[in-house]
Scaffold this motif. Structure first.
Motif, mmCIF file in Angstrom:
data_model
loop_
_atom_site.group_PDB
_atom_site.id
_atom_site.type_symbol
_atom_site.label_atom_id
_atom_site.label_comp_id
_atom_site.label_asym_id
_atom_site.label_seq_id
_atom_site.Cartn_x
_atom_site.Cartn_y
_atom_site.Cartn_z
ATOM 1 N N UNK A 103 14.097 -2.986 -0.549
ATOM 2 C CA UNK A 103 13.183 -3.629 -0.022
ATOM 3 C C UNK A 103 11.734 -2.985 -0.207
ATOM 4 N N UNK A 104 11.016 -3.761 -0.593
ATOM 5 C CA UNK A 104 9.441 -3.750 -0.689
ATOM 6 C C UNK A 104 8.218 -3.609 0.355
ATOM 7 N N UNK A 105 8.115 -2.979 0.216
ATOM 8 C CA UNK A 105 7.151 -2.506 1.446
ATOM 9 C C UNK A 105 6.032 -3.660 1.299
ATOM 10 N N UNK A 106 5.423 -4.924 0.467
ATOM 11 C CA UNK A 106 4.761 -5.825 1.329
ATOM 12 C C UNK A 106 6.144 -7.152 2.102
ATOM 13 N N UNK A 194 2.909 0.421 -4.301
ATOM 14 C CA UNK A 194 1.845 -0.115 -2.628
ATOM 15 C C UNK A 194 1.942 0.764 -1.483
ATOM 16 N N UNK A 195 0.998 1.280 -0.909
ATOM 17 C CA UNK A 195 0.532 2.528 -0.105
ATOM 18 C C UNK A 195 -0.313 1.877 1.524
ATOM 19 N N UNK A 196 0.370 1.692 2.928
ATOM 20 C CA UNK A 196 0.046 1.836 4.130
ATOM 21 C C UNK A 196 -0.620 0.253 3.438
ATOM 22 N N UNK A 197 0.212 -1.233 2.839
ATOM 23 C CA UNK A 197 -0.263 -2.638 3.127
ATOM 24 C C UNK A 197 -0.983 -2.543 1.679
ATOM 25 N N UNK A 226 2.799 -4.291 -8.934
ATOM 26 C CA UNK A 226 1.720 -5.319 -8.084
ATOM 27 C C UNK A 226 0.470 -6.495 -8.706
ATOM 28 N N UNK A 227 0.863 -6.470 -10.080
ATOM 29 C CA UNK A 227 -0.139 -7.407 -10.513
ATOM 30 C C UNK A 227 -2.010 -6.235 -10.607
ATOM 31 N N UNK A 228 -2.285 -5.412 -10.469
ATOM 32 C CA UNK A 228 -3.261 -5.007 -10.404
ATOM 33 C C UNK A 228 -3.607 -4.266 -11.950
ATOM 34 N N UNK A 229 -4.977 -5.091 -12.452
ATOM 35 C CA UNK A 229 -5.853 -4.839 -13.503
ATOM 36 C C UNK A 229 -5.205 -3.468 -14.108
ATOM 37 N N UNK A 230 -5.236 -3.079 -15.249
ATOM 38 C CA UNK A 230 -5.045 -1.838 -15.434
ATOM 39 C C UNK A 230 -5.021 -2.114 -16.958
ATOM 40 N N UNK A 231 -5.589 -0.813 -17.741
ATOM 41 C CA UNK A 231 -5.924 -0.567 -18.919
ATOM 42 C C UNK A 231 -4.456 -0.123 -19.435
ATOM 43 N N UNK A 232 -5.171 -1.006 -21.132
ATOM 44 C CA UNK A 232 -3.575 -1.154 -21.646
ATOM 45 C C UNK A 232 -3.759 -0.844 -23.476
ATOM 46 N N UNK A 332 20.653 1.607 0.780
ATOM 47 C CA UNK A 332 19.742 0.635 0.643
ATOM 48 C C UNK A 332 18.447 1.183 -0.146
ATOM 49 N N UNK A 333 17.518 0.899 -0.564
ATOM 50 C CA UNK A 333 16.313 1.350 -1.360
ATOM 51 C C UNK A 333 15.009 0.588 -1.276
ATOM 52 N N UNK A 334 14.104 1.656 -0.180
ATOM 53 C CA UNK A 334 13.030 1.424 0.383
ATOM 54 C C UNK A 334 11.362 1.613 -0.046
ATOM 55 N N UNK A 335 10.558 0.453 -0.494
ATOM 56 C CA UNK A 335 9.399 1.253 -1.595
ATOM 57 C C UNK A 335 8.188 2.215 -0.284
ATOM 58 N N UNK A 336 8.432 0.842 0.947
ATOM 59 C CA UNK A 336 7.238 2.076 1.374
ATOM 60 C C UNK A 336 7.573 3.040 2.608
#
Length: 659
Positions: A103-106, A194-197, A226-232, A332-336
């Motif tokens: 279960x992911x946070x979103x 994700x952290x608290x939304x 989460x698709x954040x733009x990160x350096x590569x 169960x494994x939960x991210x949030x």
């Protein structure tokens, strides 16, 4: 530090005890001879090892203790950890059984069967091997609580490489320390989580860590979470989906020696160089698997297990990644977090997946108490049949609330004590065997020899406080501190001859059950009286105003040390405070009545939050810094670093009723 026999203590044993639930007595997977068989130390563990694991080559000697305190368990045996967690279940026709409900946070969900998870781990192993990872190498893992973390750990184990998981809340400097100490060849991370939304970013912390001088890392594999733009960096960085998802699904697991390093896990929260706790394969898997089966009375085909710990901590290693899967369990494994998107999120997950075994920390339970029982009352928790507690001693009030509100009065609670260093559970009641005592971890697990001794190392009679020690080696024990054998001996084996000192104080009650009194360095010396911080915290939480408390000893010119308490209030306490009541004075008087005048806190500071790591551990050393007027230490590991700023400001403003 000495530990006087006249330590000031109340009778911590609550008048309430709970006899073994009849269904557990009747249906327990272990028979009545288990505890007796456990007394034959080596024979018990040899039998257990052959029962719970599949060995490619059988061992010829159960224990080699000739180079004490460096143990070798299951000498000559060869096995593969990932094969034991995955392939053998598929080969036995259990490939369609669910291994992980994620279960992911979103709100996103994924389900992995044992066949799915085996396939993904094989692909990851092939990908890592293509990047040069071999037996004996180290891989740093800096991931959120997502299935790829478990897949990465098992892929390393499949290759015979040791993983070093670094909790995602650690700073770039802390990450770099651990990369350097382990000399990691590969880092596996994610763009973010994700952290608290809110989306967070992890990859930039890896970049910052690796930007500081030369290092051993050759590649960084990045999960797109989460698709954040990160350096590569095109020279070193690779996307998970480019190298893992495209890899071959065929991989044959190689058997490695029972003492092949499985992982290094660094302890945090102390000053100086972090300790790299080394665990090897055979003994660690044996004790983890056996305690999982017995402590939780596992029914593989029907139970749904949920351990809420992050894999960045040892609880997540032992009771998320390894023991459940070795036993073929569904989990169960939960991210949030528990409060996102609402404060009923955990109970929503329990209801959705029909969770039957819940294993969590007392800090979480006390938070739920503060939020009120009307929140879990909105959900169907009837699937729960057993509850567990881990991370620190659970105070009786939280135990009783957990039992009544979450367990509906029908679920046994197993209160477990163990450490990063012990690798697996060491003290716990067994639900079909022991009458349960709220607040006590009670008895050693079968095959483990634990005692309470005085400062000379002599056994103490029931009722007297002393030092918790382990008298004989146990399979899942740490094999050393990575790269520093002398530190290992000095830290754990120098206080008492031929005994491991856990660093905790304890006593046995009149029945011989063990009660933990907290870390010995958390025992305060107030005017010559030895006071247990755990006991004072329990007294505070026993007052209807208090939801949670943390107690430390602060330097005091008059008494040597003084008791300083930090408390979070229940709604009733908030109302009393708003109504003008001197809540601090009320709580000081309550502690004096419950324990004795000498235990009354010098200061009681009401705070909206306590400084906690993302795993829920209260960082008492930071509170001690504030109480003694020092600059606050590193707060990067905290879930909310601003908490300490507020507490420090309140202390400077003179809040916290001084006697």
């Amino acid at each position: 530090m000495s530990f006087r026999k006249d330590i000031l203590m109340t009778d911590q044993q609550t008048p309430q005890t709970f006899p073994p639930n009849e269904s557990f007595v009747e249906n327990a997977r272990y028979d009545a001879s288990l505890l007796e068989r456990g007394k034959d130390h080596e024979a018990y563990w040899a039998e257990t090892a052959r029962e719970v694991l599949t060995w490619d080559t059988d061992f010829t000697q159960t224990l080699d203790w000739s180079d004490a305190p460096f143990a070798q368990w299951f000498v000559g045996g060869k096995l593969n950890a990932a094969y034991n967690a995955l392939d053998r279940h598929v080969e036995a026709g259990r490939g369609d059984r669910v291994a992980i409900y994620f279960e992911g946070e979103p709100g996103d969900s994924r389900t992995y069967t044992y066949a799915d998870l085996t396939r993904e781990v094989k692909k990851a192993a092939n990908a890592f091997a293509s990047l040069g990872v071999r037996q004996g190498d180290r891989v740093a893992v800096y991931l959120p609580m997502i299935p790829e973390a478990v897949i990465t750990m098992l892929a390393c184990a499949r290759l015979g490489a040791a993983h070093s998981v670094v909790f995602g809340g650690f700073s770039p400097d802390a990450l770099r320390q651990r990369i350097d100490d382990a000399e990691a060849k590969l880092v596996v991370t994610a763009d973010g989580s994700y952290r608290r939304g809110q989306p967070t970013r992890l990859k930039p912390a890896v970049d910052e860590a690796l930007a500081k001088g030369t290092h051993t890392v050759q590649n960084v594999v990045v999960v797109k979470r989460n698709g954040e733009d990160v350096p590569f960096n095109a020279e070193t960085d690779l996307w998970w989906h480019d190298v893992v998802d495209t890899a071959s699904e065929e991989h044959t697991a190689e058997a490695f020696d029972a003492e092949n390093p499985l992982f290094i896990l660094y302890t945090s929260g102390t000053t100086g160089k972090p300790k790299g706790i080394l665990h090897t394969t055979g003994g660690y898997l044996v004790q983890g698997a056996q305690t999982f089966r017995h402590t939780f009375d596992l029914k593989e085909e029907t139970d749904v297990f949920w351990c809420t710990a992050d894999v960045g901590w040892v609880t997540g290693h032992s009771y998320v990644t390894y023991a459940p899967l070795v036993n073929g369990a569904t989990q169960v494994m939960y991210e949030g977090t528990p409060d996102t998107p609402h404060k009923g999120r955990w109970w929503e997950i329990v209801q959705k997946h029909r969770v039957s075994i819940l294993y969590t920390a007392p800090t979480a339970i006390r938070t739920f108490m503060k939020w009120g029982e009307e929140i879990p009352a909105q959900y169907d928790l009837s699937s729960l049949r057993l509850l567990g507690s881990v991370g620190e001693s659970i105070n009786p009030e939280a135990w009783l609330w957990y039992h009544r509100v979450i367990g509906g009065g029908r679920c046994p609670i197993v209160d477990t004590w163990w450490q990063t260093e012990t690798g697996a559970q060491m003290l716990t009641p067994l639900p079909g065997v022991h009458a349960l005592k709220p607040g006590s971890a009670q008895q050693p697990v079968p095959g483990v020899d634990i005692d309470v001794v005085d400062e000379m190392g002599d056994p103490l009679p029931n009722g007297q406080a002393g030092f918790l020690v382990i008298r004989r080696p146990w399979p899942s024990m740490l094999r050393g501190i990575w790269g520093d054998p002398e530190r290992f001996k000095k830290t754990y084996w120098s206080r008492f001859e031929n005994m491991y000192f856990a660093g905790d104080g304890a006593k046995r009650d009149e029945d011989g059950d063990i009660w933990l009194l907290g870390r010995v360095d958390d025992v305060m010396n107030v005017s010559g009286h030895r006071l247990s911080s755990t006991e004072i915290e329990s007294a505070l939480v026993g007052h209807p105003y208090v939801a949670e408390a943390a107690v430390i000893g602060a330097a005091d010119e008059t008494t040597g040390e003084a008791v300083v308490a930090f408390v979070m209030l229940q709604d009733e306490g908030e109302q009393a405070l708003a109504g003008g009541e001197d809540v601090e004075a009320t709580l000081r008087a309550h502690v004096g009545k419950e324990i004795g005048p000498i235990a009354k806190p010098r200061n009681v500071l009401v705070t909206p939050e306590l400084p906690k790591t993302r795993s829920g551990k209260i960082m008492r050393r930071l509170l001690k810094d504030v109480a003694e007027g020092r600059e606050i230490g590193d707060t990067m590991t905290l879930a909310d670093p601003t908490v300490m700023q507020q507490i420090a400001a309140d202390m400077r403003a003179g809040r916290g009723g001084k006697a």
